[in-house]
Design a protein around this motif. Structure first.
Motif, PDB file in Angstrom:
ATOM      1  N   SER A 111      -9.183  13.327 -11.723  1.00 27.62           N
ATOM      2  CA  SER A 111      -8.337  13.313 -12.913  1.00 27.62           C
ATOM      3  C   SER A 111      -8.174  14.748 -13.419  1.00 27.62           C
ATOM      4  N   PRO A 112      -6.987  15.122 -13.912  1.00 26.67           N
ATOM      5  CA  PRO A 112      -5.778  14.297 -14.045  1.00 26.67           C
ATOM      6  C   PRO A 112      -5.111  14.081 -12.689  1.00 26.67           C
ATOM      7  N   SER A 113      -4.218  13.111 -12.636  1.00 23.69           N
ATOM      8  CA  SER A 113      -3.471  12.861 -11.403  1.00 23.69           C
ATOM      9  C   SER A 113      -2.481  13.994 -11.159  1.00 23.69           C
ATOM     10  N   LEU A 114      -1.988  14.106  -9.937  1.00 25.47           N
ATOM     11  CA  LEU A 114      -0.962  15.101  -9.639  1.00 25.47           C
ATOM     12  C   LEU A 114       0.304  14.848 -10.451  1.00 25.47           C
ATOM     13  N   THR A 115       0.626  13.573 -10.649  1.00 29.31           N
ATOM     14  CA  THR A 115       1.794  13.246 -11.465  1.00 29.31           C
ATOM     15  C   THR A 115       1.642  13.831 -12.865  1.00 29.31           C
ATOM     16  N   GLY A 127     -10.291  19.972  -6.152  1.00 28.43           N
ATOM     17  CA  GLY A 127      -9.302  19.134  -6.804  1.00 28.43           C
ATOM     18  C   GLY A 127      -8.541  19.822  -7.912  1.00 28.43           C
ATOM     19  N   MET A 128      -8.686  21.132  -8.056  1.00 29.76           N
ATOM     20  CA  MET A 128      -8.006  21.870  -9.115  1.00 29.76           C
ATOM     21  C   MET A 128      -6.593  22.263  -8.667  1.00 29.76           C
ATOM     22  N   LEU A 129      -5.617  22.024  -9.525  1.00 24.35           N
ATOM     23  CA  LEU A 129      -4.249  22.446  -9.255  1.00 24.35           C
ATOM     24  C   LEU A 129      -4.154  23.951  -9.492  1.00 24.35           C
ATOM     25  N   GLN A 130      -3.874  24.695  -8.433  1.00 25.65           N
ATOM     26  CA  GLN A 130      -3.818  26.146  -8.504  1.00 25.65           C
ATOM     27  C   GLN A 130      -2.385  26.669  -8.637  1.00 25.65           C
ATOM     28  N   GLY A 131      -1.457  25.794  -8.962  1.00 22.40           N
ATOM     29  CA  GLY A 131      -0.053  26.195  -9.061  1.00 22.40           C
ATOM     30  C   GLY A 131       0.758  25.508  -7.984  1.00 22.40           C
ATOM     31  N   ARG A 132       1.810  26.158  -7.560  1.00 22.11           N
ATOM     32  CA  ARG A 132       2.663  25.595  -6.519  1.00 22.11           C
ATOM     33  C   ARG A 132       3.380  26.716  -5.792  1.00 22.11           C
ATOM     34  N   LEU A 133       3.946  26.392  -4.639  1.00 26.41           N
ATOM     35  CA  LEU A 133       4.737  27.371  -3.903  1.00 26.41           C
ATOM     36  C   LEU A 133       5.979  27.667  -4.721  1.00 26.41           C
ATOM     37  N   GLY A 134       6.183  28.940  -5.015  1.00 26.88           N
ATOM     38  CA  GLY A 134       7.213  29.322  -5.975  1.00 26.88           C
ATOM     39  C   GLY A 134       8.526  29.753  -5.331  1.00 26.88           C
ATOM     40  N   GLY A 135       9.479  30.091  -6.223  1.00 27.57           N
ATOM     41  CA  GLY A 135      10.738  30.687  -5.794  1.00 27.57           C
ATOM     42  C   GLY A 135      11.834  29.729  -5.405  1.00 27.57           C
ATOM     43  N   LEU A 136      11.639  28.410  -5.595  1.00 26.49           N
ATOM     44  CA  LEU A 136      12.649  27.439  -5.182  1.00 26.49           C
ATOM     45  C   LEU A 136      13.422  26.917  -6.391  1.00 26.49           C
ATOM     46  N   HIS A 137      14.726  26.759  -6.200  1.00 27.14           N
ATOM     47  CA  HIS A 137      15.612  26.235  -7.241  1.00 27.14           C
ATOM     48  C   HIS A 137      15.788  24.738  -7.021  1.00 27.14           C
ATOM     49  N   LEU A 138      15.781  23.968  -8.124  1.00 25.84           N
ATOM     50  CA  LEU A 138      15.850  22.517  -8.003  1.00 25.84           C
ATOM     51  C   LEU A 138      17.128  22.036  -7.333  1.00 25.84           C
ATOM     52  N   ALA A 143       0.838  -1.197   0.000  1.00 24.69           N
ATOM     53  CA  ALA A 143       0.000   0.000   0.000  1.00 24.69           C
ATOM     54  C   ALA A 143       0.870   1.242   0.000  1.00 24.69           C
ATOM     55  N   HIS A 144       0.457   2.255  -0.764  1.00 27.58           N
ATOM     56  CA  HIS A 144       1.217   3.493  -0.866  1.00 27.58           C
ATOM     57  C   HIS A 144       0.290   4.692  -0.713  1.00 27.58           C
ATOM     58  N   PRO A 145       0.724   5.751  -0.012  1.00 28.21           N
ATOM     59  CA  PRO A 145      -0.086   6.970   0.059  1.00 28.21           C
ATOM     60  C   PRO A 145      -0.348   7.509  -1.342  1.00 28.21           C
ATOM     61  N   ASN A 146      -1.633   7.697  -1.690  1.00 23.12           N
ATOM     62  CA  ASN A 146      -1.947   8.047  -3.074  1.00 23.12           C
ATOM     63  C   ASN A 146      -3.129   8.988  -3.228  1.00 23.12           C
ATOM     64  N   ILE A 147      -3.917   9.185  -2.166  1.00 24.16           N
ATOM     65  CA  ILE A 147      -5.135   9.985  -2.268  1.00 24.16           C
ATOM     66  C   ILE A 147      -5.106  11.128  -1.258  1.00 24.16           C
ATOM     67  N   VAL A 148      -5.449  12.334  -1.709  1.00 26.74           N
ATOM     68  CA  VAL A 148      -5.708  13.473  -0.822  1.00 26.74           C
ATOM     69  C   VAL A 148      -7.221  13.626  -0.744  1.00 26.74           C
ATOM     70  N   ALA A 149      -7.759  13.642   0.475  1.00 21.23           N
ATOM     71  CA  ALA A 149      -9.211  13.672   0.657  1.00 21.23           C
ATOM     72  C   ALA A 149      -9.573  14.580   1.825  1.00 21.23           C
ATOM     73  N   VAL A 150     -10.786  15.112   1.789  1.00 22.50           N
ATOM     74  CA  VAL A 150     -11.250  16.006   2.852  1.00 22.50           C
ATOM     75  C   VAL A 150     -12.633  15.566   3.316  1.00 22.50           C
ATOM     76  N   SER A 151     -12.929  15.894   4.559  1.00 22.30           N
ATOM     77  CA  SER A 151     -14.269  15.664   5.094  1.00 22.30           C
ATOM     78  C   SER A 151     -15.070  16.961   5.006  1.00 22.30           C
ATOM     79  N   GLU A 152     -16.327  16.878   5.358  1.00 27.33           N
ATOM     80  CA  GLU A 152     -17.167  18.072   5.392  1.00 27.33           C
ATOM     81  C   GLU A 152     -16.869  18.888   6.659  1.00 27.33           C
ATOM     82  N   PRO A 153     -17.137  20.194   6.645  1.00 26.05           N
ATOM     83  CA  PRO A 153     -16.926  21.006   7.851  1.00 26.05           C
ATOM     84  C   PRO A 153     -17.707  20.459   9.035  1.00 26.05           C
ATOM     85  N   GLY A 154     -17.077  20.511  10.200  1.00 29.05           N
ATOM     86  CA  GLY A 154     -17.732  20.048  11.412  1.00 29.05           C
ATOM     87  C   GLY A 154     -17.774  18.550  11.572  1.00 29.05           C
ATOM     88  N   THR A 155     -17.052  17.833  10.712  1.00 31.45           N
ATOM     89  CA  THR A 155     -17.036  16.372  10.799  1.00 31.45           C
ATOM     90  C   THR A 155     -16.495  15.912  12.150  1.00 31.45           C
TER      91      THR A 155
END
Length: 439
Positions: free
Chosen positions: A237-241, A300-311, A179-191
């Motif tokens: 879909s699409p996956s983060l990859t 589930g929409m990719l809004q970009g990423r934290l910027g300013g970092l060099h590889l 098993a591998h971590p593969n899903i990001v999921a959220v509950s409803e408010p007040g869960t």
């Protein structure tokens, strides 16, 4: 600025005849969280291995491996410690197994959630004296899930509205076993998560969509996409990859996001999250390998990423420092690795960078970033001296460098005072004040 000792119960040291001046033992700091009232929970691990221990019939002389959660009140005093992972000599078996990758979360009702890869969650009472509920998942090394598994999440973060931001695992991904971590999921408010209450988690992101090897048995009823459990093609879909490969122009590249991994997502708010994603780790150097701190909203929409970092110049692969923490009350994110401490606003703009190559910030290489508190403080743990440094973050992130420099200077003074109080040996801080409960 506050410095707290990361303590170990003196009674536990005594029962195992542990001599801090002798070899064969190790102590690590895994995580820490704080409540709005100022209490702090610290998760640590204490182990001992000696070749001669196997020859001893005395349980006190044998090897051991524990994890501990210690609660400190708002004044910094240790008040309670839960010990788990194995039975304390003379006691019963532990209800919570020891795991290498474990994190904490304080739920809105005050219960403490202990989550570990690949998907176990256990709830402890606020006073750490009772296991309230357990949702276990086996180690995940086998090719299929254990019939007795009843997992919840591999990690949990709590948003201001009480949503649970979770990372969950899947079997049957690509040609990988286990098993591998593969899903990001959220509950409803007040869960509410508690005894007899395992809420539904709505999947918002998939790391890897290569699920041809999955069967119907590889899904879990509480992790859903649409009206059905996540499994096979029923997933975001699409996956983060795929999305990050397109965003960075690395599709098909040897050093892209194929076979990437992710670590614990952090909440920037109730509807915006940071998901750290790292390219495949190689046995040779990984300096320059792709990584992204992806910004994903609750649709589930990719809004970009934290910027300013060099590889290369800012690579978290040096030292494998992959943790990102966030302050959802002020919409800020932070990361610390061997090259510096970084801070971003919610739009992904880099607002502060404190390079460890500069003299005032050189001590940061000895610290690990654990969490951000509801009060807006960074929790930093010294890797060798086992002290927790709380750094208040100013409202204006442009002033963060000044605050961090002042905290690092004050750290030495506070450390000296604590050494007089606790008399540590080899930076092992014994405590006799907290109530100790094996769980």
């Amino acid at each position: 600025m506050t410095v707290l000792p990361i303590t170990v119960p003196a009674s536990l040291l005594n029962v195992h005849h542990l001599d801090p001046e002798a070899g064969g033992w190790g102590f690590r700091v895994d995580h820490a969280v704080a409540t709005a009232a100022g209490d702090t929970y610290m998760l640590t691990g204490l182990r001992r291995y000696r070749a001669r221990a196997a020859c001893s019939a005395d349980p006190a002389e044998q090897d051991f491996g524990y994890q501990l959660i210690t609660r400190h009140d708002s004044d910094g005093k240790p008040t309670a410690t839960a010990v788990f992972g194995q039975a304390v000599p003379g006691g019963g078996p532990s209800a919570i197994p020891e795991r290498d990758t474990t994190t904490l979360a304080v739920l809105p009702d005050g219960a403490v959630a202990v989550s570990s890869k690949p998907g176990s969650t256990h709830l402890l009472s606020p006073n750490l004296d009772e296991v309230l509920a357990s949702w276990p998942m086996s180690w995940g090394w086998q090719s299929e899930q254990d019939p007795g598994d009843d997992p919840f999440a591999a990690s949990i973060a709590v948003t201001p509205a009480g949503r649970l931001l979770c990372m969950t695992s899947e079997y049957g991904l690509s040609n990988w076993a286990g098993a591998h971590p593969n899903i990001v999921a959220v509950s409803e408010p007040g869960t509410k998560l508690g005894p007899g209450r395992k809420p539904v988690l709505r999947a918002i992101a998939t790391l890897d969509a290569r699920t041809d090897c999955q069967s119907d048995a590889d899904s879990y009823a509480h992790v859903r996409y649409g009206d059905e459990p996540v499994g096979r093609g029923n997933r975001p879909s699409p996956s983060l990859t795929e999305a990050l490969s397109e965003l960075t122009g690395t599709s098909g590249s040897l050093y892209g996001y194929l076979d990437s991994t992710m670590t614990r997502p952090a909440a920037l708010g109730d509807d915006l999250f940071v998901v750290p994603v790292f390219g495949k780790t190689y046995r040779s150097t990984n300096l320059g390998q792709e990584f992204s701190f992806a910004l994903v909203d609750d649709r589930g929409m990719l809004q970009g990423r934290l910027g300013g970092l060099h590889l290369r110049a800012d690579s978290p692969f040096t030292g494998f420092d992959f943790t990102v923490v966030a302050d959802p009350y002020r919409a800020r994110a932070f990361h610390l690795n061997r090259y510096g401490l970084y801070a971003w606003s919610a739009d992904g703009a880099l607002r502060a960078r404190m390079p460890t190559a500069e003299k005032p910030f050189k001590p940061l290489v000895h610290f690990a970033l654990l969490e951000c508190t509801p009060a807006g403080e960074l929790l930093l743990a010294h890797r060798k001296q086992h002290l927790l440094l709380r750094v208040p973050v100013p409202q204006d992130l442009d002033a963060l460098a000044v605050a961090v420099e002042a905290a690092l200077k004050g750290y030495r003074r506070e450390r000296t005072a604590l050494k007089k109080q606790y008399a540590p040996v080899n930076w092992l801080w014994p405590d006799s004040a907290a109530t100790v409960t094996p769980v």
